[in-house]
Design a protein around this motif. Structure first.
Motif, mmCIF file in Angstrom:
data_model
loop_
_atom_site.group_PDB
_atom_site.id
_atom_site.type_symbol
_atom_site.label_atom_id
_atom_site.label_comp_id
_atom_site.label_asym_id
_atom_site.label_seq_id
_atom_site.Cartn_x
_atom_site.Cartn_y
_atom_site.Cartn_z
ATOM 1 N N PHE A 321 0.916 -1.224 -0.060
ATOM 2 C CA PHE A 321 0.005 -0.026 -0.085
ATOM 3 C C PHE A 321 0.905 1.217 -0.017
ATOM 4 O O PHE A 321 0.521 2.193 -0.639
ATOM 5 C CB PHE A 321 -0.713 -0.175 1.331
ATOM 6 N N ILE A 322 1.788 1.067 0.911
ATOM 7 C CA ILE A 322 2.671 2.421 0.873
ATOM 8 C C ILE A 322 3.406 2.594 -0.487
ATOM 9 O O ILE A 322 3.566 4.041 -0.902
ATOM 10 C CB ILE A 322 3.825 2.188 1.829
ATOM 11 N N LYS A 323 3.920 1.659 -1.084
ATOM 12 C CA LYS A 323 4.499 1.712 -2.295
ATOM 13 C C LYS A 323 3.680 2.200 -3.427
ATOM 14 O O LYS A 323 3.861 3.244 -4.316
ATOM 15 C CB LYS A 323 5.275 0.519 -2.684
ATOM 16 N N SER A 324 2.566 1.623 -3.349
ATOM 17 C CA SER A 324 1.468 2.215 -4.424
ATOM 18 C C SER A 324 1.020 3.361 -4.149
ATOM 19 O O SER A 324 0.911 4.150 -5.209
ATOM 20 C CB SER A 324 0.084 1.082 -4.338
ATOM 21 N N PHE A 325 0.745 3.901 -2.933
ATOM 22 C CA PHE A 325 0.635 5.347 -2.452
ATOM 23 C C PHE A 325 1.566 6.333 -2.932
ATOM 24 O O PHE A 325 0.957 7.412 -3.591
ATOM 25 C CB PHE A 325 0.182 5.473 -1.151
ATOM 26 N N VAL A 326 2.800 6.103 -2.674
ATOM 27 C CA VAL A 326 3.823 6.977 -3.043
ATOM 28 C C VAL A 326 3.828 7.249 -4.410
ATOM 29 O O VAL A 326 3.994 8.115 -5.057
ATOM 30 C CB VAL A 326 5.016 6.609 -2.380
ATOM 31 N N THR A 327 3.784 6.269 -5.048
ATOM 32 C CA THR A 327 3.950 6.072 -6.773
ATOM 33 C C THR A 327 2.607 6.712 -7.426
ATOM 34 O O THR A 327 2.984 7.499 -8.325
ATOM 35 C CB THR A 327 3.923 4.542 -7.354
ATOM 36 N N SER A 328 1.779 6.527 -6.656
ATOM 37 C CA SER A 328 0.274 7.206 -7.557
ATOM 38 C C SER A 328 0.506 8.702 -7.099
ATOM 39 O O SER A 328 0.136 9.599 -8.185
ATOM 40 C CB SER A 328 -1.129 6.663 -6.798
ATOM 41 N N ILE A 329 0.876 9.101 -5.852
ATOM 42 C CA ILE A 329 0.820 10.565 -5.776
ATOM 43 C C ILE A 329 1.922 11.442 -6.558
ATOM 44 O O ILE A 329 1.577 12.372 -7.019
ATOM 45 C CB ILE A 329 0.864 10.880 -4.126
ATOM 46 N N SER A 330 2.791 10.637 -6.465
ATOM 47 C CA SER A 330 4.129 11.222 -7.383
ATOM 48 C C SER A 330 3.840 11.259 -8.575
ATOM 49 O O SER A 330 3.863 12.585 -9.379
ATOM 50 C CB SER A 330 5.502 10.440 -7.057
ATOM 51 N N ILE A 331 3.464 10.324 -9.289
ATOM 52 C CA ILE A 331 3.018 10.435 -10.930
ATOM 53 C C ILE A 331 1.862 11.320 -11.286
ATOM 54 O O ILE A 331 2.069 12.004 -12.129
ATOM 55 C CB ILE A 331 2.899 8.905 -11.438
ATOM 56 N N ALA A 332 0.765 11.293 -10.374
ATOM 57 C CA ALA A 332 -0.393 12.370 -10.554
ATOM 58 C C ALA A 332 0.199 13.792 -10.398
ATOM 59 O O ALA A 332 -0.307 14.529 -11.162
ATOM 60 C CB ALA A 332 -1.377 11.668 -9.502
ATOM 61 N N THR A 333 1.059 13.969 -9.423
ATOM 62 C CA THR A 333 1.612 15.365 -9.083
ATOM 63 C C THR A 333 2.448 15.630 -10.291
ATOM 64 O O THR A 333 2.196 16.894 -11.014
ATOM 65 C CB THR A 333 2.389 15.601 -8.150
ATOM 66 N N VAL A 334 3.426 14.984 -10.984
ATOM 67 C CA VAL A 334 4.337 15.281 -12.010
ATOM 68 C C VAL A 334 3.240 15.520 -13.159
ATOM 69 O O VAL A 334 3.397 16.393 -14.141
ATOM 70 C CB VAL A 334 5.400 14.231 -12.258
ATOM 71 N N SER A 335 2.458 14.591 -13.472
ATOM 72 C CA SER A 335 1.636 14.293 -14.740
ATOM 73 C C SER A 335 0.785 15.775 -14.685
ATOM 74 O O SER A 335 0.596 16.425 -15.844
ATOM 75 C CB SER A 335 0.466 13.450 -14.355
#
Length: 539
Positions: A321-335
């Motif tokens: 969950f932690i890995k998926s959360f960090v990945t999602s927030i990071s990619i959504a922010t940059v996108s």
């Protein structure tokens, strides 16, 4: 040209970059396909194409019928309590992660859902697994798209001059005659645009069909491409299906571009008619609003109720969950940041070829304008799963860590997915700023930076906030391209939720769905308000 160089260069480079990417993608797919196999279109391919078109047509038809009925009812029932909240809730459906909607519908209408439990309690009868198959696909598409359609059409209803309603009243039109002669002419343009958008969205629908399809008989081209790559590793079949879908979506985009209109962050008002509707019409309108509100709110309510029962202490500490959360927030922010930058650059260069006192009278203006418009709307012709297939083929020939290819693929798909909506918001706004300030800016000889700080940004702030929120939510909830690259090493929140649903960890899935829904609604509601509040302070 010298005066406009800072307006032409950034947007021109972005447009060339996007068109180059589209050409490269098509080239990769085409050269990877065996010519003999490409011409061999068996009955399975035809059945996939037929069902894809069939479900998209039915979904569009039902969504438009429900959307028109709902918009008509809301337009004529303008003063009940909670109306503005209900309209805002319907508007937010545009950014709901598709998998959350599916999870909520299963919780209400699934085999063990609320409807079946109520049937067992009251009548000792279960309705079975009716949600899976074509019926479930249509229900989910109507849930998402009817609310989107009603939002667009409601604005069309409310833009009708009141004098036309007064004339209809003096002529003693019935509600049906008023709709045919007064309201229908105002709806036609918006209706065609909305229907074409919904058809394209349903034609390229992936997550809904993947989860609710139930069997290969209800597969669409997108799901078949995914299964060919991930389950069968039949790259030849995946390429064949991808090229067919690419051809069909390109034709659909070219066909629908004749009547496409923008989807902007317009606040709807209310249609204030100074006389009452007949009682039977009022009852019908109230019933339509009530039934759709119940249909819309119950799945969200199910997500909230089931989510509160989850063990958040354990979910929030799980490594996946932690890995998926960090990945999602990071990619959504940059996108979202890249989407805004690309949309501003494309909108800036586009207005050079539409304003007469700039370059609109040049011979090549129409050509450049078409190229820029097409580069900003690539996603409508090239769905994310086909982009993913292109990146997947590249990853097979060029060695690089999976996380690198996955990140590049996700960022590209997310930006292209959000760009058409971003342009529909920012392009008209930047056109207006140019019409308002060009002569002043040119007479004062302001630099590009000064123009942006003093003229453009104050006017565009609220639109930029809306686009940031919209693109962040789109990126956060997408399940398209991650379906090809997702693994325990690289996963996002939607992919993690899909894995939980597939392994029947319903309680954990409900908790993750609630987290994803909370983040989406919070960003979509609060981020634009933050930008609006700063605008108010500046003024």
């Amino acid at each position: 040209m010298k005066r406009l160089r800072y307006s032409l260069l950034p947007g021109g480079l972005v447009s060339v970059l996007l068109l180059g990417f589209a050409f490269s993608l098509f080239f990769i797919l085409f050269i990877s396909q065996d010519d003999a196999q490409l011409t061999q279109l068996d009955s399975r391919v035809f059945s996939l194409l037929k069902f894809t078109l069939y479900q998209a047509f039915l979904s569009t038809l039902l969504s438009i019928l429900v959307g028109v009925s709902l918009a008509w009812s809301l337009a004529h029932q303008a003063h009940f309590k909670g109306r503005s909240l209900l309209v805002a809730l319907f508007s937010s459906s545009l950014v709901f992660p598709t998998l959350i909607v599916v999870f909520g519908l299963i919780a209400v209408l699934g085999r063990n859902g609320w409807v079946n439990q109520l049937g067992l309690a009251l009548f000792d009868h279960s309705f079975g697994a009716y949600l899976y198959g074509l019926g479930g696909i249509l229900v989910a598409h109507v849930y998402l798209n009817a609310s989107f359609a009603s939002r667009s059409l409601l604005h069309a209803f409310e833009s009708i001059p009141k004098e036309k309603y007064k004339l209809a009243k003096s002529l003693r039109f019935t509600a049906f005659e008023r709709f045919i002669y007064v309201e229908w002419p105002a709806l036609r343009t918006t209706l065609l645009s909305t229907a074409s958008t919904i058809f394209l969205l349903c034609f390229t629908s992936f997550a809904i069909v993947l989860v609710l399809g139930g069997s290969p008989a209800y597969n669409t081209l997108e799901v078949a491409i995914y299964e060919a790559v991930k389950l069968d590793f039949d790259i030849a079949m995946a390429l064949k299906l991808a090229l067919i879908q690419l051809a069909v979506t390109t034709l659909l985009v070219l066909f629908s571009s004749n009547f496409r209109s923008s989807v902007a962050n317009i606040k709807t008002g209310s249609l204030d008619i100074p006389w009452r509707e007949p009682k039977h019409i009022k009852r019908l309108q109230a019933a339509i609003i009530g039934l759709f509100a119940l249909f819309f709110i119950l799945p969200l309510l199910a997500i909230i109720i089931d989510g509160f029962g989850a063990d958040f202490a354990r979910i929030l500490t799980e490594p996946l969950f932690i890995k998926s959360f960090v990945t999602s927030i990071s990619i959504a922010t940059v996108s979202s940041l890249l989407t805004v930058l690309f949309a501003i650059a494309l909108s800036d260069v586009k207005r050079n070829f539409t304003l007469k006192y700039r370059l609109a009278d040049s011979r090549s203006a129409k050509v450049f304008n078409t190229m820029i418009a097409f580069s900003g709307n690539l996603y409508l012709a090239v769905p994310s799963l086909i982009m993913g297939l292109g990146f997947f083929l590249l990853s097979q020939s060029i060695e690089a860590p999976l996380a690198v290819w996955s990140t590049i693929a996700l960022l590209t798909a997310n930006v292209l997915m959000s760009l058409p909506f971003a342009l529909s918001v920012l392009a008209p706004a930047m056109q207006k700023t140019a019409q308002r300030y060009d002569k002043l800016v040119f007479s004062l000889n302001l630099t590009a930076l000064q123009r942006w700080v003093y003229c453009e940004y104050p006017y565009l702030k609220s639109s930029i906030g809306y686009v940031l929120a919209l693109s962040f939510c789109f990126s956060l909830g997408d399940l398209g391209i991650i379906a090809l690259f997702g693994s325990d090493e690289f996963l996002t929140l939607p992919w993690y939720l899909y894995q939980l649903m597939g392994s029947y960890r319903t309680s954990d899935a409900a908790g993750v769905a609630l987290i994803l829904l909370t983040i989406t609604l919070s960003v979509f509601i609060l981020l634009p308000r933050l930008f609006r509040s700063t605008v108010a302070k500046d003024h």
